[in-house]
Design a protein around this motif. Structure first.
Motif, PDB file in Angstrom:
ATOM      1  N   UNK A  94      16.947  -3.156  -3.579  1.00 29.00           N
ATOM      2  CA  UNK A  94      16.131  -4.107  -2.816  1.00 29.00           C
ATOM      3  C   UNK A  94      15.968  -3.626  -1.377  1.00 29.00           C
ATOM      4  N   UNK A  95      17.098  -3.217  -0.790  1.00 28.06           N
ATOM      5  CA  UNK A  95      17.080  -2.769   0.598  1.00 28.06           C
ATOM      6  C   UNK A  95      16.194  -1.536   0.762  1.00 28.06           C
ATOM      7  N   UNK A  96      16.327  -0.581  -0.165  1.00 27.91           N
ATOM      8  CA  UNK A  96      15.526   0.646  -0.039  1.00 27.91           C
ATOM      9  C   UNK A  96      14.041   0.360  -0.253  1.00 27.91           C
ATOM     10  N   UNK A  97      13.731  -0.536  -1.203  1.00 31.05           N
ATOM     11  CA  UNK A  97      12.321  -0.857  -1.421  1.00 31.05           C
ATOM     12  C   UNK A  97      11.728  -1.558  -0.209  1.00 31.05           C
ATOM     13  N   UNK A  98      12.570  -2.290   0.534  1.00 25.49           N
ATOM     14  CA  UNK A  98      12.069  -2.944   1.740  1.00 25.49           C
ATOM     15  C   UNK A  98      11.911  -1.960   2.885  1.00 25.49           C
ATOM     16  N   UNK A  99      12.869  -1.008   3.013  1.00 28.26           N
ATOM     17  CA  UNK A  99      12.849  -0.145   4.199  1.00 28.26           C
ATOM     18  C   UNK A  99      11.997   1.106   4.028  1.00 28.26           C
ATOM     19  N   UNK A 100      11.783   1.573   2.778  1.00 30.35           N
ATOM     20  CA  UNK A 100      11.036   2.825   2.609  1.00 30.35           C
ATOM     21  C   UNK A 100       9.642   2.757   3.238  1.00 30.35           C
ATOM     22  N   UNK A 101       8.838   1.698   3.005  1.00 30.02           N
ATOM     23  CA  UNK A 101       7.525   1.655   3.646  1.00 30.02           C
ATOM     24  C   UNK A 101       7.624   1.581   5.159  1.00 30.02           C
ATOM     25  N   UNK A 102       8.672   0.907   5.670  1.00 30.58           N
ATOM     26  CA  UNK A 102       8.786   0.758   7.127  1.00 30.58           C
ATOM     27  C   UNK A 102       9.115   2.100   7.762  1.00 30.58           C
ATOM     28  N   UNK A 103      10.085   2.838   7.183  1.00 27.85           N
ATOM     29  CA  UNK A 103      10.400   4.128   7.814  1.00 27.85           C
ATOM     30  C   UNK A 103       9.234   5.091   7.660  1.00 27.85           C
ATOM     31  N   UNK A 104       8.500   5.005   6.519  1.00 25.19           N
ATOM     32  CA  UNK A 104       7.335   5.879   6.357  1.00 25.19           C
ATOM     33  C   UNK A 104       6.298   5.594   7.432  1.00 25.19           C
ATOM     34  N   UNK A 105       6.049   4.305   7.694  1.00 24.53           N
ATOM     35  CA  UNK A 105       5.035   3.947   8.690  1.00 24.53           C
ATOM     36  C   UNK A 105       5.476   4.377  10.090  1.00 24.53           C
ATOM     37  N   UNK A 106       6.769   4.169  10.392  1.00 19.99           N
ATOM     38  CA  UNK A 106       7.265   4.573  11.710  1.00 19.99           C
ATOM     39  C   UNK A 106       7.148   6.085  11.883  1.00 19.99           C
ATOM     40  N   UNK A 107       7.502   6.840  10.822  1.00 21.80           N
ATOM     41  CA  UNK A 107       7.406   8.297  10.905  1.00 21.80           C
ATOM     42  C   UNK A 107       5.953   8.727  11.086  1.00 21.80           C
TER      43      UNK A 107
ATOM     44  N   UNK B 212       8.383  17.781  -3.539  1.00 22.12           N
ATOM     45  CA  UNK B 212       7.208  17.452  -2.735  1.00 22.12           C
ATOM     46  C   UNK B 212       7.481  17.674  -1.264  1.00 22.12           C
ATOM     47  N   UNK B 213       8.648  17.227  -0.817  1.00 22.07           N
ATOM     48  CA  UNK B 213       9.019  17.411   0.593  1.00 22.07           C
ATOM     49  C   UNK B 213       9.061  18.891   0.939  1.00 22.07           C
TER      50      UNK B 213
ATOM     51  N   UNK C 215       1.817  14.784   6.715  1.00 22.85           N
ATOM     52  CA  UNK C 215       1.421  13.505   6.112  1.00 22.85           C
ATOM     53  C   UNK C 215       1.468  13.544   4.589  1.00 22.85           C
ATOM     54  N   UNK C 216       1.180  14.715   3.994  1.00 23.72           N
ATOM     55  CA  UNK C 216       1.310  14.785   2.541  1.00 23.72           C
ATOM     56  C   UNK C 216       2.783  14.801   2.141  1.00 23.72           C
ATOM     57  N   UNK C 217       3.595  15.455   2.969  1.00 27.25           N
ATOM     58  CA  UNK C 217       5.032  15.488   2.672  1.00 27.25           C
ATOM     59  C   UNK C 217       5.628  14.087   2.685  1.00 27.25           C
ATOM     60  N   UNK C 218       5.055  13.222   3.536  1.00 29.07           N
ATOM     61  CA  UNK C 218       5.551  11.846   3.654  1.00 29.07           C
ATOM     62  C   UNK C 218       5.450  11.098   2.323  1.00 29.07           C
ATOM     63  N   UNK C 219       4.501  11.490   1.465  1.00 25.27           N
ATOM     64  CA  UNK C 219       4.299  10.764   0.212  1.00 25.27           C
ATOM     65  C   UNK C 219       5.465  10.947  -0.754  1.00 25.27           C
ATOM     66  N   UNK C 220       5.987  12.181  -0.836  1.00 23.70           N
ATOM     67  CA  UNK C 220       7.044  12.463  -1.800  1.00 23.70           C
ATOM     68  C   UNK C 220       8.238  11.536  -1.667  1.00 23.70           C
ATOM     69  N   UNK C 221       8.935  11.571  -0.541  1.00 21.88           N
ATOM     70  CA  UNK C 221      10.127  10.750  -0.386  1.00 21.88           C
ATOM     71  C   UNK C 221       9.876   9.249  -0.530  1.00 21.88           C
ATOM     72  N   UNK C 222       8.738   8.758   0.010  1.00 18.37           N
ATOM     73  CA  UNK C 222       8.590   7.299  -0.012  1.00 18.37           C
ATOM     74  C   UNK C 222       8.348   6.770  -1.417  1.00 18.37           C
TER      75      UNK C 222
ATOM     76  N   UNK D 229       0.838  -1.205   0.000  1.00 19.30           N
ATOM     77  CA  UNK D 229       0.000   0.000   0.000  1.00 19.30           C
ATOM     78  C   UNK D 229       0.874   1.257   0.000  1.00 19.30           C
ATOM     79  N   UNK D 230       1.989   1.203   0.763  1.00 19.69           N
ATOM     80  CA  UNK D 230       2.862   2.374   0.819  1.00 19.69           C
ATOM     81  C   UNK D 230       3.520   2.671  -0.513  1.00 19.69           C
TER      82      UNK D 230
END
Lengths: 161, 107, 90
Positions: free
Chosen positions: B73-86, B24-25, B32-39, A113-114
């Motif tokens: 691969x690493x960034x695609x795995x971690x980007x959603x996680x850091x976005x959710x944590x933020x 975007x940032x 929360x809208x700013x969060x969309x740009x970087x991720x 989703x993200x």
């Protein structure tokens, strides 16, 4: 077998990652990667009590392919919104009720989703039955919720069983 | 020559997406809208740059050069996680936002 | 020729992106905005390193890019965990 290779999927991933990291394929590196693939899951198996199971792994290929296309579209869409008029955005929080129950499956769905069009998973309810999704610009939150469920959750449910 | 064109294409696409993410940032109205740009944009941006690098170094020397894929691969795995944590941290800190946080998620 | 031109163009775009990140880092307004700016700064720096690697025709930057990817994520995760757990003590 179960004792020595508790997570065959993880072992294969670690061996492959090792080959990527050294950036060469030779007998020595394949053996070293294989050894790491066996040793790391064995030594850390206490941290991974349950193993993710893929019931229909072949469906994953199509899912990932569609995901990559969606990521590309998501980026063009976000680029358009970002370069447009930011004051006219309609950001909303959407609560998506989950049918998935497995932690691994929910993690996958939240990541998917993200990475896709204009949505971002922000939080998960304490009972793990609702995902909080933030949409960058939407006129119809109910439709977004339905799309996430049909397009991303249902195939995941089928793949993971 | 053809390789140069392909590498140039992916470089430019990647860099422009990274730029869009950062724009975007810088100019979106709330956290929360700013969060969309970087991720999203930045992750694809780095994907494009890394594809360019893979093609360039594979054409340069004999054999495939795939270790850049590791970063992607690493960034695609971690980007959603850091976005959710933020996002969780932001909800927790009650940052000012234009979109209403559902009350049951406010802790 | 085309390649070196587009490398310079890519470097310029990434430099502007990094400046925008620094601006957001400076003005905030909230701490989470600043951490988000730092996280993006890390990712842009990784892209910059990869482009420089193509420019100088060397792979020595790869390791530093990988390490940056690891540290950037860990830093963001640590900050968020601190924010979410820090209040428990009060």
């Amino acid at each position: 077998m179960d004792r020595w290779l508790p997570h065959p999927l993880m072992s294969a991933t670690i061996a492959l990652l090792w080959l990527f990291l050294v950036n060469q394929v030779s007998v020595a590196q394949v053996l070293l990667g294989g050894a790491l693939g066996i040793a790391v899951p064995y030594l850390t198996s206490a941290f991974w009590p349950q193993r993710p199971r893929l019931r229909r792994p072949w469906l994953l290929v199509g899912y990932v392919a569609r995901l990559l296309v969606d990521i590309l579209i998501a980026n063009l869409e976000v680029a358009r919104l970002v370069l447009g008029a930011p004051q006219r955005l309609r950001p909303t929080f959407i609560e998506v009720p989950l049918e998935l129950t497995d932690d691994f499956a929910i993690t996958l769905l939240a990541s998917v989703v993200s990475l896709t069009p204009g949505t971002l998973s922000a939080d998960i309810a304490a009972d793990r039955a609702t995902l909080l999704v933030h949409a960058l610009d939407t006129a119809d939150p109910v439709a977004v919720c339905a799309e996430i469920k049909a397009r991303y959750e249902a195939p995941l449910k089928e793949i993971l069983g | 020559m053809l390789i140069e064109l392909i590498v140039s294409f992916f470089l430019l696409v990647g860099a422009s997406f990274a730029l869009v993410g950062s724009i975007g940032l810088a100019r979106l109205p709330d956290f929360f809208t700013r969060l969309h740009g970087p991720t999203k944009a930045t992750t694809l941006g780095i994907g494009g740059v890394l594809i360019a690098s893979v093609i360039y170094f594979s054409a340069r020397s004999a054999g495939l050069s795939l270790h850049e894929a590791l970063i992607a691969l690493f960034l695609f795995m971690t980007a959603p996680i850091s976005a959710m944590l933020l996002a969780k941290a932001a909800i927790h800190r009650k940052v000012t936002t234009r979109s209403r946080v559902p009350p049951r998620f406010e802790r | 020729m085309i390649l070196s031109l587009s490398i310079y163009a890519a470097l310029a775009m990434l430099a502007v992106a990094i400046l925008l990140n620094l601006w957001r880092l400076a003005i905030g307004p909230d701490d989470t905005d600043r951490v988000l700016a730092l996280d993006t700064l890390f990712i842009n720096t990784i892209a910059l390193l990869v482009v420089l690697g193509i420019h100088f025709d060397t792979t020595v930057y790869f390791e530093s890019a990988l390490v940056l990817a690891l540290i950037g994520f860990i830093g963001t995760a640590a900050f968020c965990k601190y924010q979410l757990r820090g209040d428990l003590i009060e």
